[in-house]
Motif scaffolding. Structure first.
Motif, mmCIF file in Angstrom:
data_model
loop_
_atom_site.group_PDB
_atom_site.id
_atom_site.type_symbol
_atom_site.label_atom_id
_atom_site.label_comp_id
_atom_site.label_asym_id
_atom_site.label_seq_id
_atom_site.Cartn_x
_atom_site.Cartn_y
_atom_site.Cartn_z
ATOM 1 N N LYS A 9 0.845 -1.198 0.000
ATOM 2 C CA LYS A 9 0.000 0.000 0.000
ATOM 3 C C LYS A 9 0.878 1.246 0.000
ATOM 4 O O LYS A 9 1.848 1.321 0.765
ATOM 5 N N GLY A 12 -0.675 8.593 0.962
ATOM 6 C CA GLY A 12 -0.813 9.850 0.229
ATOM 7 C C GLY A 12 0.505 10.531 -0.130
ATOM 8 O O GLY A 12 0.692 10.958 -1.272
ATOM 9 N N THR A 234 5.050 4.380 3.648
ATOM 10 C CA THR A 234 4.596 5.673 4.124
ATOM 11 C C THR A 234 5.747 6.674 4.112
ATOM 12 O O THR A 234 6.719 6.484 3.374
ATOM 13 N N ASP A 235 5.650 7.731 4.938
ATOM 14 C CA ASP A 235 6.675 8.783 4.886
ATOM 15 C C ASP A 235 7.554 8.815 6.132
ATOM 16 O O ASP A 235 8.255 9.781 6.370
ATOM 17 N N GLY A 238 9.054 3.730 9.883
ATOM 18 C CA GLY A 238 8.361 2.564 10.423
ATOM 19 C C GLY A 238 7.453 3.037 11.530
ATOM 20 O O GLY A 238 7.064 4.210 11.568
ATOM 21 N N LEU A 240 7.336 4.304 15.041
ATOM 22 C CA LEU A 240 8.332 4.927 15.902
ATOM 23 C C LEU A 240 7.883 4.881 17.362
ATOM 24 O O LEU A 240 6.702 4.651 17.647
ATOM 25 N N ASP A 243 5.145 9.766 18.030
ATOM 26 C CA ASP A 243 4.972 10.545 16.802
ATOM 27 C C ASP A 243 6.168 11.485 16.639
ATOM 28 O O ASP A 243 6.401 12.348 17.499
ATOM 29 N N ARG A 245 6.608 14.006 15.012
ATOM 30 C CA ARG A 245 6.267 15.438 14.981
ATOM 31 C C ARG A 245 6.176 16.011 16.390
ATOM 32 O O ARG A 245 6.232 17.211 16.596
ATOM 33 N N LYS A 270 -1.097 7.787 13.945
ATOM 34 C CA LYS A 270 -1.712 7.891 12.618
ATOM 35 C C LYS A 270 -1.075 6.953 11.588
ATOM 36 O O LYS A 270 -1.659 6.683 10.535
ATOM 37 N N VAL A 271 0.103 6.472 11.909
ATOM 38 C CA VAL A 271 0.825 5.634 10.954
ATOM 39 C C VAL A 271 0.019 4.387 10.546
ATOM 40 O O VAL A 271 0.220 3.840 9.465
HETATM 41 P P1 ADP Z 1 0.133 7.778 4.828
HETATM 42 O O1 ADP Z 1 -0.320 8.946 4.027
HETATM 43 O O2 ADP Z 1 1.340 7.095 4.270
HETATM 44 O O3 ADP Z 1 -0.972 6.829 5.165
HETATM 45 P P2 ADP Z 1 -0.093 8.985 7.437
HETATM 46 O O4 ADP Z 1 0.122 10.459 7.465
HETATM 47 O O5 ADP Z 1 -1.485 8.471 7.494
HETATM 48 O O6 ADP Z 1 0.679 8.403 6.180
HETATM 49 O O7 ADP Z 1 0.726 8.299 8.627
HETATM 50 C C1 ADP Z 1 2.107 8.550 8.765
HETATM 51 C C2 ADP Z 1 2.341 9.602 9.838
HETATM 52 O O8 ADP Z 1 1.952 9.067 11.102
HETATM 53 C C3 ADP Z 1 3.782 9.979 10.039
HETATM 54 O O9 ADP Z 1 4.187 10.989 9.142
HETATM 55 C C4 ADP Z 1 3.833 10.416 11.497
HETATM 56 O O10 ADP Z 1 3.828 11.808 11.618
HETATM 57 C C5 ADP Z 1 2.553 9.880 12.096
HETATM 58 N N1 ADP Z 1 2.769 9.082 13.316
HETATM 59 C C6 ADP Z 1 2.085 9.219 14.470
HETATM 60 N N2 ADP Z 1 2.535 8.374 15.394
HETATM 61 C C7 ADP Z 1 3.531 7.647 14.827
HETATM 62 C C8 ADP Z 1 4.367 6.589 15.276
HETATM 63 N N3 ADP Z 1 4.302 6.082 16.516
HETATM 64 N N4 ADP Z 1 5.248 6.081 14.400
HETATM 65 C C9 ADP Z 1 5.337 6.552 13.143
HETATM 66 N N5 ADP Z 1 4.580 7.553 12.668
HETATM 67 C C10 ADP Z 1 3.672 8.097 13.487
#
Ligand code: ADP
Ligand code: ASP
Ligand code: MG
Length: 473
Positions: A9, A12, A234-235, A238, A240, A243, A245, A270-271
């Motif tokens: 998958k 975005g 994703t971006d 893995g 983490l 988050d 951010r 959100k990952v």
């Molecule tokens: P995609 O568009 O690939 O589905 P999302 O924006 O939905 O990506 O999810 C990826 C984002 O999730 C990351 O950029 C990160 O900011 C956020 N995120 C929140 N918690 C975590 C975490 N524990 N590990 C990784 N990413 C996380």
């Protein structure tokens, strides 16, 4: 012997512009050298938000915003198409298809504006346009590098119930349809490129799986076809430890269990879409989270049991679009079945309760719901307890919208004494005030409520306390 099957998958940002789409196509093509591949795509980043905003405006009678949004989307996708596809015929074919999708969007928005009414069914149709525009683009990018592919609409594959905006798959029907439609393509060596996020009822009415639902689409299809692995590109590198951010020192976790990952997703990481792992629980299919911008990195492997880190806490997560409701006062001790009535009311209001905490004297029951459900839930509770409130047996039903829930997650916290103590001492040291606490009996999660403005400080304090920035912690 048949090749292993991998479902990939792309989120975005991983298909955010022409160069991202080209990179995604390269990743899929490399995988296709040694396995059968199904690609699931999200909309290009920002597109679904834009569509939902346009649909919402159309619901108020404003057709300008929708027209402007569709025009912008056309430009964005045309630009990507021009950069990705060199053959004129192929480009024209995809452009025509995209135009048909955009025209459908325009008709849906105009109808909505005319009626000044946005139904959940129409909202689903409008919000699905981004995935429908993206799939032919990715399929075209694969063809451009010599990989045979076909864009497939998930409405042909994923059969769901009719709960618009958060539909659930009906797995048996989904399995039958996916086998019938995708297996011949796979046997023929093609890569199907499937629209994420969407499905359809058995009558063919389009539904969506909820925001961020393409992750779930990937595991639904993986489970339906008995895939050997699922990779969510994703971006970030893995899953983490928090988050990135919000916590600067957050680190990639190499291995994590279904349960831990599900707990993190449920509490806002959100990952992963919160339901992602549900689909693969039974079959135990491994799910990887990897960075499409750094495909050389191994990412995070999510498996039924994960790998123990010995120490207990694995990761932290926080969710801020929530509100705290409390029902209480000394008088409630005498109110019959106050707990039962409270939660049958939340259930009737279809509010998703994320956390519950009750003081032992029964003086106060407090619980967390999504912000979007909060006002509706409080109204329903005030109605349910109206008699008790007028007799002052229940003294208050209050709503605090400015809070956040932070969760400390780790399978091995079970049997590791002191995690709660360390968490709360660390918060105390950093002057973070705790409003409520809950720990599930599975002991995979300790969650606590703090003021929203203290959320970042709470995450940083606990991250430091459990040395999560250090490898192997
Ligand atoms: P995609 O568009 O690939 O589905 P999302 O924006 O939905 O990506 O999810 C990826 C984002 O999730 C990351 O950029 C990160 O900011 C956020 N995120 C929140 N918690 C975590 C975490 N524990 N590990 C990784 N990413 C996380
Ligand atoms: N495009 C959809 C959304 O933004 C689904 C997804 O990205 O997973 O919610
Ligand atoms: Mg996502």
């Amino acid at each position: 012997m048949s090749k292993p099957l991998c479902v990939m998958k792309f989120g975005g940002t991983s298909v955010g512009d022409a160069s991202c789409v080209a990179r995604a196509a390269q990743i899929a093509a490399r995988q296709a050298a040694h396995s059968s591949v199904i690609v699931v795509v999200s909309a290009m980043s920002g597109v679904t938000n834009r569509l939902i905003a346009a649909a919402t405006r159309a619901g108020t009678g404003d057709r300008q915003e929708a027209a402007a949004a569709l025009q912008d989307l056309k430009q964005q996708h045309d630009a990507a198409l021009a950069m990705l596809i060199s053959h004129q015929d192929e480009r024209d074919k995809i452009a025509l298809l995209m135009q048909e999708i955009l025209d459908e969007g325009r008709r849906l928005c105009e109808g909505t504006a005319l009626l000044c009414q946005l139904t959940p069914r129409t909202l689903d149709s409008i919000s699905s346009l981004g995935e429908r525009l993206c799939a032919p683009l990715v399929a075209g990018a694969l063809a451009e590098i010599g990989v045979r592919s076909e864009a497939v609409d998930a409405t042909e594959l994923i059969v769901t119930d009719g709960y618009h905006g958060s539909a659930e798959p009906l797995m048996e029907a989904t399995r039958r349809r996916s086998e019938a439609r995708l297996r011949p393509l796979l046997d023929d060596g093609l890569i199907p490129v499937v629209t994420g996020f969407v499905g359809a009822t058995s009558e063919g009415v389009l539904t969506t799986l909820g925001r961020g639902g393409s992750d779930y689409s990937a595991t639904i299809l993986g489970a339906a076809l008995g895939a050997d692995e699922i990779i969510i590109w994703t971006d970030v590198d893995g899953v983490l430890t928090a988050d990135p951010r919000l916590v600067a020192g957050a680190r990639t976790i190499p291995d994590i269990s279904y349960r831990e990952a599900a707990e993190l997703a449920y509490f806002g990481a959100k990952v992963l879409h919160p339901k992602t792992l549900r689909a693969v629980m039974e079959a135990g299919i491994p799910v990887w989270i990897r960075n499409s911008f750094a495909p050389e990195l191994p990412g995070t492997k999510i498996t039924p049991r994960g790998r123990t880190n010995g120490g207990g806490v694995k990761a932290l997560t926080a969710i801020s679009e929530v509100a705290l409701i409390s029902v209480g006062g000394p008088g409630i001790v005498g109110v019959p079945d106050v707990v039962g009535r409270t939660f049958s009311t939340t259930a009737a209001a279809r509010a998703n309760v994320l956390l519950i905490s009750q003081s032992s004297s029964q003086n106060d029951i407090c619980f967390i719901v999504a912000s979007a459900d909060a006002a509706r839930t409080v109204d329903a509770l005030r109605q349910e307890f109206s008699k008790d409130l007028s007799h002052q047996q229940v003294e208050h039903i209050t709503l605090d919208p400015d809070i956040a829930v932070v969760a400390v997650v780790g399978e091995n916290m079970r049997g590791t004494p002191g995690v709660a103590g360390r968490t709360f001492s660390a918060l105390g040291r950093d002057h973070v005030n705790i409003i409520a606490i809950a720990q599930g009996s599975s002991e995979t999660n300790i969650s606590f409520v703090v003021e929203r403005k203290a959320m970042k400080a709470a995450l940083e304090a606990t991250h430091r306390e459990f040395a999560l920035e250090k490898p192997g912690s």
